[in-house]
Design an enzyme around this catalytic site. Structure first.
Site, PDB file in Angstrom:
ATOM      1  N   HIS A 247     -26.190  11.454  -2.469  1.00 34.42           N
ATOM      2  CA  HIS A 247     -27.299  11.655  -3.420  1.00 34.42           C
ATOM      3  C   HIS A 247     -28.217  12.802  -2.988  1.00 34.42           C
ATOM      4  O   HIS A 247     -28.583  13.676  -3.776  1.00 34.42           O
ATOM      5  CB  HIS A 247     -28.191  10.405  -3.478  1.00 34.42           C
ATOM      6  CG  HIS A 247     -27.519   9.159  -3.910  1.00 34.42           C
ATOM      7  ND1 HIS A 247     -27.260   8.875  -5.217  1.00 34.42           N
ATOM      8  CD2 HIS A 247     -27.084   8.087  -3.200  1.00 34.42           C
ATOM      9  CE1 HIS A 247     -26.697   7.675  -5.309  1.00 34.42           C
ATOM     10  NE2 HIS A 247     -26.581   7.182  -4.093  1.00 34.42           N
TER      11      HIS A 247
HETATM   12  O1  RIB Z   1     -30.956   6.068  -4.478  1.00 36.19           O
HETATM   13  C1  RIB Z   1     -30.494   6.922  -3.471  1.00 36.19           C
HETATM   14  C2  RIB Z   1     -31.606   7.266  -2.518  1.00 36.19           C
HETATM   15  O2  RIB Z   1     -31.985   6.085  -1.838  1.00 36.19           O
HETATM   16  C3  RIB Z   1     -31.238   8.262  -1.449  1.00 36.19           C
HETATM   17  O3  RIB Z   1     -32.336   9.091  -1.187  1.00 36.19           O
HETATM   18  C4  RIB Z   1     -30.922   7.399  -0.271  1.00 36.19           C
HETATM   19  O4  RIB Z   1     -31.132   8.076   0.959  1.00 36.19           O
HETATM   20  C5  RIB Z   1     -31.865   6.258  -0.459  1.00 36.19           C
HETATM   21  O5  RIB Z   1     -33.093   6.575   0.076  1.00 36.19           O
END
Ligand code: RIB
Ligand code: CA
Length: 318
Positions: A247
């Protein structure tokens, strides 16, 4: 000489934050001025040493400040029962963080908000802020330093979703961990780019691609392969995906190559009152609200391009 874009990273390191910092470490056109940490994947007293460790792994020497340990209004997270530790590991680094030496550096003796302000004031150009955790530090900064808003080029953050969630069925984790902070950011006058689940869920890394990190990145690549193992197993088991989802890399990748995503421009606000939807990023893709667009929202990502960037980046450490 190559013109470099000045950036601040605000992170809750974290497995996928670690991969986003890899892209920053290898980028020739980014000039990392400061790093600030926040609670999120783990408590801030875990994400801060993790961040220091990972920066040292990548050979990056920049000031790091520890930031918020709790959301602006909601109570602090109880990490003894929080599900994130199953995803990112108890240590936030896939339970392999102890393979790296303890950090030799300390955080600066300054709040995250003040370090952001200092870096922005000292910079001749406008600053880009990339956030890959809850938006708590960013909200505090925007409230504390209104005079500096015009010196922020944009805030590019991983968080939110026009559709769906990963914390509740309509709430993404970074926004869900501090909905009030996120709403402060969305309502601010600073340009905003949201890299949420609509685009990031496509950004999985397969086992073969993880192997390519190990094969091309020396000890650093091998560490990253191991760091991604548990995270990858969980995405396969729970998400039915071929591997771990990177992500947090997407906002950095966009700074390196805009064609990695497709953006919509629309009005976004955070639901603050819903019983099941508090933290949902309500995204007006059809212009129904007639409110002015306030955010560029990534709706699609080019997975292969993104993963290719990581494999290129890790070669720096071979
Ligand atoms: O939803 C994904 C996010 O949540 C990313 O930033 C991951 O590192 C968690 O913090
Ligand atoms: Ca993160």
């Amino acid at each position: 000489m190559l013109k470099k874009r000045p950036i601040i990273m605000d992170v809750d390191t974290g497995v996928d934050d670690t991969l986003s910092l890899l892209l920053v470490a290898a980028a020739e056109n980014l000039d990392l001025k400061a790093v600030t940490t926040v609670f999120g994947n783990c408590a801030v007293d875990v994400t801060t040493p993790n961040t220091l460790k990972i920066l040292e792994l990548y050979g990056m020497d920049v000031p790091v400040a520890a930031g918020a340990y709790r959301p602006v209004i909601d109570p602090p997270i109880d990490y003894s029962i929080a599900p994130m530790v199953d995803i990112h590991g108890r240590d936030g680094l896939g339970n392999v963080g102890d393979r790296l030496p303890a950090p030799t550096k300390q955080p600066v003796n300054m709040t995250a908000v003040d370090l952001m302000a200092k870096a922005i004031k000292e910079c001749d150009e406008k600053m880009t802020i990339v956030a890959t955790g809850p938006l708590t530090n960013i909200a505090h900064f925007l409230l504390a330093y209104p005079d500096l808003h015009e010196k922020v080029e944009c805030i590019a953050f991983m968080g939110g979703a026009a559709f769906g969630g990963n914390m509740g069925f309509s709430v993404e984790a970074n926004i869900g961990h501090d909905p009030d902070a996120a709403q402060i950011v969305f309502m601010s006058d600073v340009p905003k780019y949201m890299f949420g689940l609509d685009a990031t869920m496509a950004c999985f890394i397969t086992d073969d691609e993880r192997q390519a990190l190990a094969d091309n990145g020396g000890e650093t690549g091998k560490f990253l392969q191991a760091c991604l193992q548990q995270y990858s197993d969980i995405y396969k088991a729970l998400g039915g995906l071929p591997g771990a989802v990177l992500h947090d890399s997407l906002p950095v990748a966009w700074l390196l190559d805009e064609t990695v995503v497709e953006l919509a421009h629309c009005h976004v606000e955070v639901e603050l009152k819903g019983v099941k939807t508090r933290g949902c990023t309500v995204t007006d893709l059809r212009g129904y609200s007639k409110k002015p667009a306030n955010t560029y929202v990534a709706m699609k990502a080019d997975r292969e391009k993104l993963i290719g960037m990581h494999i290129e980046a890790v070669k720096k450490f071979n």
